[in-house]
Design an enzyme around this catalytic site. Structure first.
Site, PDB file in Angstrom:
ATOM      1  N   ARG A 102       0.848  -1.208   0.000  1.00 58.70           N
ATOM      2  CA  ARG A 102       0.000   0.000   0.000  1.00 58.70           C
ATOM      3  C   ARG A 102       0.877   1.250   0.000  1.00 58.70           C
ATOM      4  NH1 ARG A 102      -1.555   3.810   3.284  1.00 58.70           N
ATOM      5  NH2 ARG A 102      -0.332   2.914   5.007  1.00 58.70           N
ATOM      6  N   GLN A 103       0.393   2.267  -0.695  1.00 59.86           N
ATOM      7  CA  GLN A 103       0.942   3.621  -0.616  1.00 59.86           C
ATOM      8  C   GLN A 103      -0.223   4.594  -0.442  1.00 59.86           C
ATOM      9  OE1 GLN A 103       3.478   3.255  -4.244  1.00 59.86           O
ATOM     10  NE2 GLN A 103       5.085   4.126  -2.953  1.00 59.86           N
ATOM     11  N   SER A 104       0.036   5.729   0.202  1.00 60.68           N
ATOM     12  CA  SER A 104      -1.053   6.550   0.723  1.00 60.68           C
ATOM     13  C   SER A 104      -1.711   7.450  -0.306  1.00 60.68           C
ATOM     14  CB  SER A 104      -0.550   7.416   1.886  1.00 60.68           C
ATOM     15  OG  SER A 104      -0.078   6.598   2.940  1.00 60.68           O
ATOM     16  N   SER A 105      -1.065   7.776  -1.404  1.00 66.32           N
ATOM     17  CA  SER A 105      -1.626   8.743  -2.349  1.00 66.32           C
ATOM     18  C   SER A 105      -1.227   8.370  -3.765  1.00 66.32           C
ATOM     19  CB  SER A 105      -1.134  10.157  -2.018  1.00 66.32           C
ATOM     20  OG  SER A 105       0.261  10.264  -2.195  1.00 66.32           O
ATOM     21  N   GLN A 153       2.394   9.300  -4.559  1.00 66.38           N
ATOM     22  CA  GLN A 153       3.405   8.354  -4.136  1.00 66.38           C
ATOM     23  C   GLN A 153       3.478   7.154  -5.068  1.00 66.38           C
ATOM     24  OE1 GLN A 153       2.708   7.293  -0.060  1.00 66.38           O
ATOM     25  NE2 GLN A 153       2.893   9.387   0.705  1.00 66.38           N
TER      26      GLN A 153
END
Length: 612
Positions: free
Chosen positions: A75-78, A81
């Protein structure tokens, strides 16, 4: 001592030379080597690696864990990213090799949540699917590069830890293996979850405070509205496109002339003029205006030369269990920053405040009359009952619904109270009209001069807007022609499309030229009134006021420009109406008008004339 024969055989075999190995065929030898290599590889996979042979580590991963699959959560937040932080993605996907070294053969990668935050405000389908598989007992381990990838809020983090404890699933990151059934590991996981949530709040708080301090200084320019561009030193400058500048100025001039956002919009639509808009990529597009864009332009302080920040706030509501983001507009006194004169405006700050006040007055309310409409009632929104203090409503009666009547009915409609007063409105409107004319007539000459100037300017506004559109259309034609000439004539896949664009540009250019010709012909057919004509009209203000063809909206705007409010009461004993006119500036005038009796009409002769 006689030794048994079996010992003799063993000693003979022990000291005798070794027997010769059998010679295998080449095909059998190669097959034997391949099978032996496979056996060695399987043994190596089952053996714990040196990195995982720490004290107590091998005890946490057991056979029941390895028999089930492992899930690697990425997972990455945005979205930013996901596009730019590619090294972080590679490190997270590299955790799959660590799971293989720990002994898992079946590994599933869950990466549906790339670009989605784990703060708990958005739905994460990948996380929900992972938790569902864990609940079903299909997962022996869930892994991530850091445990903060799983969740940065206590609700989802504690849910994952508790589910893993119930079904005996271990959690793995780059440093160690956690067994939620062990009290020490469960305590450590709880501390890490709390620290992850605190770290997110701390980072958010620091960034928000830095952003607010920069906004208080007027240096935070997130995006430039239409009509402006963002300079290198983080300031707003006017768009160098003269067509954009003149279109925005025309919007403000027409509002000052017409008085309402809707009438300004209708004028643009009537003459087929477009307004500039800005796409999310920052490109300028010309479109048919709509009410929302027109209202946003007229109410944005940036066009008055002011820097603003913090006009809205974002809230989170819940519809059942689903979060819903809300945006609320804050009152001006709660804005974070309001700095007039921060850049060059299209209108002055004082003029913008007058426009804002006019738009606010156009909204009908208890203390506001609302926008002037085309109805016959000259005093709509201005009459207030002297008995209860409520605004009087307007009704049209008669067979043709053309008989004007004012009545105080809000108490009866809202609270069931008795009706206050009611009376015919024709006599009252005529009396107020006479009082207004007494004030207006001295300024008639000045108004005639201004009317001649506005008439000439109105024709020039339309013609200048069309000429700017013509200039822009010619540029598009020249650009498409250059693109067509630069293409390879033999490549028909390209040239056919460029030819189609060129033809569309030529067609649009021809349409604008036709509109300019039609506008010029309409101006030639319409005789231009001279200054003497306006002077003669200035002497006939009363005739123009009573002319049925005169716009009722303009008459109402004149009345509202002079009169703040009219208090009215009915004297039943004397058969009269008592009117108190509150003029702008604080002057008050009282009028007593005879009240029309039941059955009386304008065709009847008055009692005074009959007595003569």
């Amino acid at each position: 001592m006689h030794m048994p024969s079996r010992w003799k055989i063993s000693q003979r075999e022990l000291f005798s030379p070794p027997t010769k190995l059998p010679q295998l065929p080449a095909e059998a030898h190669q097959k034997m080597v391949r099978l032996l290599a496979r056996m060695l590889n399987e043994h190596l996979l089952r053996r714990p690696s040196p990195a995982t042979s720490e004290v107590g580590m091998s005890e946490k991963i057991r056979t029941q864990h390895l028999e089930r699959k492992a899930i690697l959560y990425v997972r990455q937040s945005s979205p930013y990213q996901v596009i730019h932080n590619l090294e972080s993605q590679k490190l997270q996907y590299a955790m799959e090799e660590r799971l293989r070294q720990l002994g898992w053969r079946e590994i599933e990668v869950v990466d549906e949540d790339l670009g989605r935050s784990a703060a708990g405000c958005v739905t994460r389908l990948g996380f929900e699917r992972m938790v569902a598989d864990v609940c079903l007992g299909k997962v022996g381990a869930v892994a991530a590069r850091e445990v903060s990838r799983f969740a940065r809020n206590s609700r989802e983090w504690q849910q994952l830890v508790e589910v893993c404890r119930v079904v005996d699933t271990v959690l793995i990151d780059q440093e160690m293996v956690y067994a939620p059934r062990l009290s020490n590991d469960r305590l450590l996981l709880g501390l890490k979850g709390s620290l992850n949530e605190y770290e997110l709040d701390l980072l958010r708080q620091r960034s928000v405070e830095a952003r607010r301090e920069k906004a208080r200084r007027g240096e935070l320019i997130v995006s430039a509205p239409i009509g402006y561009i963002k300079s290198v030193d983080q300031r707003l400058e006017k768009d160098p496109d003269r067509r954009v500048q003149q279109a925005i100025l025309l919007v403000f001039r027409k509002f000052a002339e017409l008085g309402t956002v809707r009438q300004t919009l209708m004028w643009f639509l009537e003459h087929g003029l477009e307004v500039p808009t800005r796409t999310p990529r920052g490109e300028t597009r010309w479109k048919r205006p709509v009410y929302r864009s027109m209202h946003r332009m007229l109410t944005s302080p940036v066009y008055g030369g002011a820097y603003t920040y913090g006009k809205t706030e974002h809230l989170t509501g819940y519809e059942g269990a689903k979060p819903r983001h809300l945006c609320r507009r804050k009152p001006r006194e709660q804005w974070l920053a309001l700095i007039p004169g921060a850049h060059e405006g299209y209108v002055s700050w004082e003029e913008f405040q007058r426009i804002e006040c006019a738009i606010r007055e156009n909204t009908q309310g208890e203390q506001r009359p609302g926008a002037a409409k085309n109805g016959q009632a000259l005093l709509a929104g201005l009459l207030r009952c002297s008995r209860c203090g409520r605004k009087l409503t307007v009704r049209y009666t008669g067979n043709g619904h053309d008989v004007l009547r004012y009545s105080c009915m809000r108490g009866w409609l809202d609270n069931g109270e008795p009706r206050c007063i009611a009376f015919g409105g024709i006599t009252v409107d005529e009396a107020i009209g006479r009082e207004v004319l007494r004030v207006v007539e001295p300024a008639a000459i000045e108004a005639s001069v201004l009317a001649s100037q506005e008439r000439a300017r109105q024709k020039d506004d339309i013609l200048e807007a069309l000429q700017r559109d013509l200039e822009a259309a010619r540029y598009v034609v020249q650009r498409t022609q250059r693109q067509y000439d630069a293409a390879d004539p033999e490549n028909r896949l390209v040239t056919s499309e460029l030819e189609r664009r060129w033809n569309l540009a030529l067609q649009h250019l021809h349409e604008i030229e036709v509109r300019i010709e039609q506008h010029g012909a309409a101006i030639d057919q319409d005789p231009t009134p001279t200054m003497d004509d306006f002077h003669r009209l200035a002497q006939q203000v009363e005739t123009i006021w009573t002319d049925p063809a005169t716009s009722a909206r303009l008459k109402k705007r004149i009345v509202r420009a002079l009169i703040e409010e009219v208090l009215v009461d009915v004297d039943s004993s004397q058969g009269e109406l008592l009117l108190t006119l509150h003029w702008k500036g604080g002057v008050h005038t009282e009028l007593r008008l005879p009240r029309r009796r039941r059955g009386q009409s304008s065709t009847q002769t008055s009692r005074e004339l009959r007595n003569l």
